[in-house]
Design a protein around this motif. Structure first.
Motif, PDB file in Angstrom:
ATOM      1  N   PHE A  19      -9.004   4.364   2.291  1.00  0.00           N
ATOM      2  CA  PHE A  19      -7.824   5.216   2.092  1.00  0.00           C
ATOM      3  C   PHE A  19      -7.821   5.919   0.732  1.00  0.00           C
ATOM      4  CE2 PHE A  19      -6.480   2.274   5.458  1.00  0.00           C
ATOM      5  CZ  PHE A  19      -6.110   3.203   6.425  1.00  0.00           C
ATOM      6  N   LYS A  20      -8.948   5.804   0.019  1.00  0.00           N
ATOM      7  CA  LYS A  20      -9.139   6.535  -1.246  1.00  0.00           C
ATOM      8  C   LYS A  20      -8.021   6.245  -2.256  1.00  0.00           C
ATOM      9  CE  LYS A  20     -12.479   9.412   0.581  1.00  0.00           C
ATOM     10  NZ  LYS A  20     -12.965   8.474   1.602  1.00  0.00           N
ATOM     11  N   VAL A  21      -7.713   4.974  -2.398  1.00  0.00           N
ATOM     12  CA  VAL A  21      -6.760   4.545  -3.425  1.00  0.00           C
ATOM     13  C   VAL A  21      -7.546   3.663  -4.398  1.00  0.00           C
ATOM     14  CG1 VAL A  21      -4.654   3.210  -3.893  1.00  0.00           C
ATOM     15  CG2 VAL A  21      -4.829   4.561  -1.791  1.00  0.00           C
ATOM     16  N   PRO A  22      -7.480   3.967  -5.710  1.00  0.00           N
ATOM     17  CA  PRO A  22      -8.269   3.167  -6.659  1.00  0.00           C
ATOM     18  C   PRO A  22      -7.987   1.665  -6.502  1.00  0.00           C
ATOM     19  CG  PRO A  22      -7.308   5.056  -7.757  1.00  0.00           C
ATOM     20  CD  PRO A  22      -6.720   5.031  -6.379  1.00  0.00           C
ATOM     21  N   ARG A  23      -9.050   0.872  -6.510  1.00  0.00           N
ATOM     22  CA  ARG A  23      -8.924  -0.582  -6.302  1.00  0.00           C
ATOM     23  C   ARG A  23      -7.954  -1.205  -7.289  1.00  0.00           C
ATOM     24  NH1 ARG A  23      -7.785  -4.852  -6.271  1.00  0.00           N
ATOM     25  NH2 ARG A  23      -8.886  -6.803  -5.850  1.00  0.00           N
ATOM     26  N   GLU A  24      -7.976  -0.737  -8.548  1.00  0.00           N
ATOM     27  CA  GLU A  24      -7.126  -1.365  -9.573  1.00  0.00           C
ATOM     28  C   GLU A  24      -5.637  -1.121  -9.314  1.00  0.00           C
ATOM     29  OE1 GLU A  24      -9.530   0.776 -10.076  1.00  0.00           O
ATOM     30  OE2 GLU A  24      -8.882   2.500 -11.265  1.00  0.00           O
ATOM     31  N   GLN A  25      -5.319  -0.175  -8.417  1.00  0.00           N
ATOM     32  CA  GLN A  25      -3.903   0.073  -8.097  1.00  0.00           C
ATOM     33  C   GLN A  25      -3.388  -0.837  -6.978  1.00  0.00           C
ATOM     34  OE1 GLN A  25      -2.971   4.189  -7.324  1.00  0.00           O
ATOM     35  NE2 GLN A  25      -4.011   4.895  -9.165  1.00  0.00           N
ATOM     36  N   LEU A  26      -4.293  -1.585  -6.372  1.00  0.00           N
ATOM     37  CA  LEU A  26      -3.899  -2.420  -5.235  1.00  0.00           C
ATOM     38  C   LEU A  26      -3.792  -3.885  -5.655  1.00  0.00           C
ATOM     39  CD1 LEU A  26      -6.214  -0.947  -2.422  1.00  0.00           C
ATOM     40  CD2 LEU A  26      -3.853  -0.312  -2.975  1.00  0.00           C
ATOM     41  N   ARG A  27      -2.676  -4.506  -5.260  1.00  0.00           N
ATOM     42  CA  ARG A  27      -2.488  -5.947  -5.546  1.00  0.00           C
ATOM     43  C   ARG A  27      -2.223  -6.680  -4.232  1.00  0.00           C
ATOM     44  NH1 ARG A  27      -0.380  -3.064  -9.428  1.00  0.00           N
ATOM     45  NH2 ARG A  27      -1.098  -3.400 -11.574  1.00  0.00           N
ATOM     46  N   ALA A  28      -2.541  -7.960  -4.249  1.00  0.00           N
ATOM     47  CA  ALA A  28      -2.450  -8.759  -3.019  1.00  0.00           C
ATOM     48  C   ALA A  28      -1.054  -8.751  -2.413  1.00  0.00           C
ATOM     49  CB  ALA A  28      -2.895 -10.191  -3.300  1.00  0.00           C
ATOM     50  N   ASP A  29      -0.027  -8.700  -3.258  1.00  0.00           N
ATOM     51  CA  ASP A  29       1.337  -8.768  -2.727  1.00  0.00           C
ATOM     52  C   ASP A  29       1.922  -7.405  -2.363  1.00  0.00           C
ATOM     53  OD1 ASP A  29       1.463 -11.526  -2.900  1.00  0.00           O
ATOM     54  OD2 ASP A  29       1.976 -11.440  -5.029  1.00  0.00           O
ATOM     55  N   LEU A  63      -0.097  -9.549  13.729  1.00  0.00           N
ATOM     56  CA  LEU A  63       0.234  -8.799  12.507  1.00  0.00           C
ATOM     57  C   LEU A  63       1.674  -8.293  12.524  1.00  0.00           C
ATOM     58  CD1 LEU A  63      -3.072  -6.790  12.053  1.00  0.00           C
ATOM     59  CD2 LEU A  63      -2.415  -8.995  11.089  1.00  0.00           C
ATOM     60  N   GLN A  64       2.412  -8.702  13.543  1.00  0.00           N
ATOM     61  CA  GLN A  64       3.808  -8.293  13.632  1.00  0.00           C
ATOM     62  C   GLN A  64       4.549  -8.771  12.375  1.00  0.00           C
ATOM     63  OE1 GLN A  64       5.499  -9.618  17.294  1.00  0.00           O
ATOM     64  NE2 GLN A  64       6.488  -7.665  17.617  1.00  0.00           N
ATOM     65  N   GLY A  65       5.189  -7.858  11.693  1.00  0.00           N
ATOM     66  CA  GLY A  65       5.944  -8.226  10.496  1.00  0.00           C
ATOM     67  C   GLY A  65       5.086  -8.400   9.257  1.00  0.00           C
ATOM     68  N   VAL A  66       3.770  -8.302   9.391  1.00  0.00           N
ATOM     69  CA  VAL A  66       2.893  -8.443   8.222  1.00  0.00           C
ATOM     70  C   VAL A  66       2.767  -7.083   7.533  1.00  0.00           C
ATOM     71  CG1 VAL A  66       0.538  -8.934   7.436  1.00  0.00           C
ATOM     72  CG2 VAL A  66       1.558 -10.307   9.267  1.00  0.00           C
ATOM     73  N   ASN A  67       3.117  -7.033   6.261  1.00  0.00           N
ATOM     74  CA  ASN A  67       2.966  -5.754   5.568  1.00  0.00           C
ATOM     75  C   ASN A  67       2.379  -5.892   4.160  1.00  0.00           C
ATOM     76  OD1 ASN A  67       5.164  -6.829   4.329  1.00  0.00           O
ATOM     77  ND2 ASN A  67       6.643  -5.364   5.176  1.00  0.00           N
ATOM     78  N   ASP A  68       1.971  -7.127   3.779  1.00  0.00           N
ATOM     79  CA  ASP A  68       1.309  -7.267   2.478  1.00  0.00           C
ATOM     80  C   ASP A  68      -0.130  -7.748   2.674  1.00  0.00           C
ATOM     81  OD1 ASP A  68       1.203 -10.439   1.637  1.00  0.00           O
ATOM     82  OD2 ASP A  68       2.818  -9.981   3.016  1.00  0.00           O
ATOM     83  N   PHE A  69      -0.975  -7.378   1.722  1.00  0.00           N
ATOM     84  CA  PHE A  69      -2.412  -7.664   1.831  1.00  0.00           C
ATOM     85  C   PHE A  69      -2.701  -9.165   1.901  1.00  0.00           C
ATOM     86  CE2 PHE A  69      -2.536  -3.436  -0.289  1.00  0.00           C
ATOM     87  CZ  PHE A  69      -3.323  -2.764   0.630  1.00  0.00           C
ATOM     88  N   ARG A  70      -1.940  -9.960   1.146  1.00  0.00           N
ATOM     89  CA  ARG A  70      -2.229 -11.391   1.092  1.00  0.00           C
ATOM     90  C   ARG A  70      -2.038 -12.042   2.471  1.00  0.00           C
ATOM     91  NH1 ARG A  70      -2.374 -14.329  -3.360  1.00  0.00           N
ATOM     92  NH2 ARG A  70      -0.937 -12.983  -4.510  1.00  0.00           N
ATOM     93  N   THR A  71      -0.909 -11.704   3.130  1.00  0.00           N
ATOM     94  CA  THR A  71      -0.659 -12.296   4.462  1.00  0.00           C
ATOM     95  C   THR A  71      -1.676 -11.773   5.463  1.00  0.00           C
ATOM     96  OG1 THR A  71       1.688 -12.258   3.868  1.00  0.00           O
ATOM     97  CG2 THR A  71       1.150 -12.785   6.148  1.00  0.00           C
ATOM     98  N   LEU A  72      -2.029 -10.511   5.315  1.00  0.00           N
ATOM     99  CA  LEU A  72      -3.060  -9.933   6.191  1.00  0.00           C
ATOM    100  C   LEU A  72      -4.375 -10.717   6.031  1.00  0.00           C
ATOM    101  CD1 LEU A  72      -4.060  -7.648   8.067  1.00  0.00           C
ATOM    102  CD2 LEU A  72      -4.362  -6.206   6.049  1.00  0.00           C
ATOM    103  N   ALA A  73      -4.722 -10.994   4.780  1.00  0.00           N
ATOM    104  CA  ALA A  73      -5.954 -11.756   4.506  1.00  0.00           C
ATOM    105  C   ALA A  73      -5.862 -13.172   5.082  1.00  0.00           C
ATOM    106  CB  ALA A  73      -6.208 -11.798   3.003  1.00  0.00           C
ATOM    107  N   GLU A  74      -4.674 -13.763   5.017  1.00  0.00           N
ATOM    108  CA  GLU A  74      -4.496 -15.121   5.587  1.00  0.00           C
ATOM    109  C   GLU A  74      -4.706 -15.107   7.105  1.00  0.00           C
ATOM    110  OE1 GLU A  74      -1.264 -16.646   2.236  1.00  0.00           O
ATOM    111  OE2 GLU A  74      -0.583 -16.218   4.284  1.00  0.00           O
ATOM    112  N   ARG A  75      -4.201 -14.068   7.757  1.00  0.00           N
ATOM    113  CA  ARG A  75      -4.396 -13.952   9.219  1.00  0.00           C
ATOM    114  C   ARG A  75      -5.897 -13.820   9.539  1.00  0.00           C
ATOM    115  NH1 ARG A  75       0.323 -14.946   8.814  1.00  0.00           N
ATOM    116  NH2 ARG A  75       2.074 -13.971   9.912  1.00  0.00           N
ATOM    117  N   ILE A  76      -6.587 -13.048   8.707  1.00  0.00           N
ATOM    118  CA  ILE A  76      -8.038 -12.883   8.908  1.00  0.00           C
ATOM    119  C   ILE A  76      -8.750 -14.202   8.656  1.00  0.00           C
ATOM    120  CG2 ILE A  76     -10.111 -11.775   7.947  1.00  0.00           C
ATOM    121  CD1 ILE A  76      -8.254  -9.300   7.405  1.00  0.00           C
TER     122      ILE A  76
END
Lengths: 80, 267
Positions: A19-29, A63-76
């Motif tokens: 999605f072309k967003v700098p990695r340093e701008q993304l946080r797990a929460d 993924l219903q109701g999942v909208n943060d990276f950390r929970t997404l990673a937990e599902r994976i």
């Protein structure tokens, strides 16, 4: 064995690259809908890329109701 | 008519292959305009078939192959109609789309759906009329109808049941989940998975291959191995119409129509 930290980092890396967003701008929460500026169609695209990257099948109802990276990673992580 | 360019789709024929291209924003939702042009296509198939061996159906929309029925149009048309006439109108639409789907399903051609992105609901059902599905690796397949209190209405269940094991059909239907192209290939739904953006090229190469064979032999083989499940298709229309009159369906359609998301297909 893959740790949740490593899985989370790979999710963030993949989202950043696609999605072309700098990695340093993304946080797990972060709310990925807001941080990445994506709609449900693009979220579906992200899901497909994650399934391919991790070689897993992730039903979208999990993924219903999942909208943060950390929970997404937990599902994976639960499928690894 | 050898070529056609309409508001929602276009077609042309060259080198023994007919190409039907869906192109209606946002993602080829099938409403009355698309249905009308699909009917024109089916009417033209008789003459197009004479010089062709293969038909490829694809999408010009980057979002995907087809997101299914135009639910916004269905809802608005129903609301504008006296309650007593709604069901007859829905049944008429279903009868018409079934005639189109059945004609493509039984065409004396080798038919190939070249799909990418969203291939949901009626779009999935259109792909299922084809003999082969060639899928871009980013394609996703889904029957989301149960979320609206409905079943697929364009022939999806009988055609999926024809092609796949009943357990897979139940999984897709009863959970409403979407599956990716590699999963679809592993269960036998998709014949080839391609790199991103390559489905149409691979479909054309496949069409060129089938064009080498005798057309009548291919048509006979197809009639033998791919019967149109007409009795189940009739039952599907009846069940859809029985379900359509329930208040839960109106509420589900209203929720969908009022959603502000660009494509509110996720649960």
């Amino acid at each position: 064995m893959t740790t949740i930290e490593k899985t989370t980092d790979e999710v963030l890396q993949l989202a950043s690259a696609h999605f072309k967003v700098p990695r340093e701008q993304l946080r797990a929460d972060d709310d990925f809908f807001k941080t990445l500026g994506i709609n449900s169609l693009q979220a579906l695209d992200l899901l497909t890329r994650l399934e391919q990257h991790f070689h897993i099948e992730l039903p979208d109802y999990e993924l219903q109701g999942v909208n943060d990276f950390r929970t997404l990673a937990e599902r994976i992580q639960s499928r690894l | 008519m050898k070529t056609f360019s309409g508001k929602t789709l276009s077609w042309g024929a060259a080198d023994g292959t007919i190409e039907l291209v869906l192109d209606r924003a946002p993602c080829n939702e099938i409403g009355s305009a698309t249905l009308g042009e699909l009917e024109q296509f089916v009417a033209a198939l008789g003459s197009l078939e004479k010089d062709s061996h293969a038909l490829i159906i694809s999408s010009a929309r980057k979002e995907g192959f087809c997101a299914g029925a135009d639910l916004r149009e269905l809802y608005r048309r129903s609301q504008a109609m006296p309650a007593g006439k709604r069901l007859a109108s829905v049944r008429e639409f279903l009868e018409r789309i079934h005639r189109v789907m059945n004609a493509i399903d039984s065409a004396a051609l080798t038919t190939i759906a070249a799909v990418h992105g969203v291939t949901f609901g009626g779009g999935f059902e259109l792909a299922l009329t084809c003999d082969l599905i060639v899928a871009d690796k980013m394609a996703r397949f889904c029957f989301p109808e149960l979320r609206l209190g409905l079943i697929p209405g364009f022939g999806g269940i009988p055609r999926l049941k024809r092609d796949l094991g009943n357990a897979v059909v139940r999984d897709l239907l009863l959970t409403g989940r979407s599956i990716n192209a590699s999963k679809a290939q592993s269960v036998g739904l998709v014949s080839q998975v391609t790199a991103e953006g390559d489905a149409l090229r691979v479909a054309r190469a496949t069409a060129a291959q089938v064009n080498k064979f005798d057309r009548d032999t291919a048509a006979a083989a197809k009639r033998f191995i791919k019967p149109v499940p007409r009795e189940d298709l009739r039952r599907e229309i009846d069940i859809f119409c029985d379900l359509f009159t329930r208040p839960a369906v109106g509420a589900g359609l209203r929720k969908f129509v009022e959603s502000t998301d660009a494509l509110p297909y996720l649960p």
